[in-house]
Design an enzyme around this catalytic site. Structure first.
Site, PDB file in Angstrom:
ATOM      1  N   HIS A  65       0.814  -1.227   0.000  1.00 19.95           N
ATOM      2  CA  HIS A  65       0.000   0.000   0.000  1.00 19.95           C
ATOM      3  C   HIS A  65       0.850   1.281   0.000  1.00 19.95           C
ATOM      4  O   HIS A  65       0.676   2.120  -0.900  1.00 19.95           O
ATOM      5  CB  HIS A  65      -1.006  -0.057   1.163  1.00 19.95           C
ATOM      6  N   HIS A  70       3.911   6.951   5.364  1.00 14.93           N
ATOM      7  CA  HIS A  70       2.718   7.644   5.865  1.00 14.93           C
ATOM      8  C   HIS A  70       1.922   6.865   6.905  1.00 14.93           C
ATOM      9  O   HIS A  70       1.199   7.461   7.692  1.00 14.93           O
ATOM     10  CB  HIS A  70       1.814   8.105   4.711  1.00 14.93           C
ATOM     11  N   ASP A  71       2.021   5.542   6.926  1.00 20.05           N
ATOM     12  CA  ASP A  71       1.258   4.761   7.907  1.00 20.05           C
ATOM     13  C   ASP A  71       2.112   4.237   9.057  1.00 20.05           C
ATOM     14  O   ASP A  71       1.624   3.479   9.897  1.00 20.05           O
ATOM     15  CB  ASP A  71       0.551   3.582   7.215  1.00 20.05           C
ATOM     16  N   GLU A  74       0.832   5.623  12.512  1.00 15.08           N
ATOM     17  CA  GLU A  74      -0.523   5.186  12.834  1.00 15.08           C
ATOM     18  C   GLU A  74      -0.606   3.679  13.063  1.00 15.08           C
ATOM     19  O   GLU A  74      -1.341   3.216  13.925  1.00 15.08           O
ATOM     20  CB  GLU A  74      -1.455   5.597  11.691  1.00 15.08           C
ATOM     21  N   ASP A  75       0.135   2.916  12.295  1.00 17.01           N
ATOM     22  CA  ASP A  75      -0.081   1.464  12.286  1.00 17.01           C
ATOM     23  C   ASP A  75       1.096   0.631  12.781  1.00 17.01           C
ATOM     24  O   ASP A  75       1.024  -0.599  12.766  1.00 17.01           O
ATOM     25  CB  ASP A  75      -0.460   1.009  10.867  1.00 17.01           C
ATOM     26  N   ASP A 107      -3.291   8.377  -1.130  1.00 16.20           N
ATOM     27  CA  ASP A 107      -3.727   7.363  -0.165  1.00 16.20           C
ATOM     28  C   ASP A 107      -5.179   6.967  -0.452  1.00 16.20           C
ATOM     29  O   ASP A 107      -5.525   5.776  -0.470  1.00 16.20           O
ATOM     30  CB  ASP A 107      -3.587   7.941   1.253  1.00 16.20           C
TER      31      ASP A 107
HETATM   32 ZN    ZN Z   1      -2.535   4.628   3.879  1.00 18.13          ZN
END
Ligand code: ZN
Length: 183
Positions: free
Chosen positions: A37, A63-64, A67-68, A124
């Site tokens: 992704h 970018h993630d 967050e992840d 995204d």
């Molecule tokens: Zn994403």
């Protein structure tokens, strides 16, 4: 020499992100590797959006991670500098908030993001609309997929005016998604 540094820096971000996401899978039936992704997001920015700004491309790849994964903002800054840290923080939801509130805030915050963050958001959402259209999470009924598409349109509305090629591409991907999900 300049170009070599650029490539090396982008590869460093890819290596970092691949390592951070190494145990994660996407929610589609095939459980694709998560890293597919962020790679797609960066690829769309470069190929469709014509983006050559290194901070934006690194930000896309990373970018993630906040967050992840367990990555911290300090870790990003130490490895990639304050600008990359800032742009990744801009596109990161506050995970302490409930899901519905986070989704509402994405719509509310989008118009106030930097141009870099807006372009990453756009790419995204392009990747996510494609995913929900072509390879959705196994347990998502049709209605949830259609609602997801509608929500991305509201977030993207706040990201417009920074990259016409990306915006046009999003519109086409969304229209195709709606066409496929209408049946
Ligand atoms: Zn994403």
């Amino acid at each position: 020499m300049e170009e070599l540094n650029t490539i090396a820096t982008l590869l460093k971000a890819l290596h970092f992100a691949a390592n951070k996401h190494r145990d994660q899978r996407r929610k589609d039936i095939e459980a694709s590797p998560y890293i597919n992704h962020p790679i797609e997001v960066a690829e769309v920015l470069a190929r469709v959006g014509g983006v050559t700004d290194l901070v934006t491309l690194q930000g896309a790849v990373l970018h993630d991670t906040l967050e992840d994964t367990k990555t911290t903002p300090e870790e990003l800054e130490a490895a990639f500098g304050p600008e990359v840290r800032r742009v990744v923080e801009e596109v990161t939801d506050d995970k302490r908030l409930p899901k519905a509130e986070r989704k509402r805030l994405q719509i509310e915050h989008a118009p106030h993001l930097s141009a870099r963050a807006k372009q990453i958001k756009l790419a995204d959402k392009i990747s996510n609309v494609r995913g929900v259209t072509q390879a959705p999470p196994a347990d998502w009924p049709l209605e949830r997929r259609q609602e997801y598409l509608n929500w991305t349109e509201q977030v993207v509305a706040g990201c417009r005016g920074c990259n016409a090629a990306l915006e046009d591409f999003y519109d086409r991907v969304l229209a195709e998604g709606r066409r496929v999900l209408q049946r």
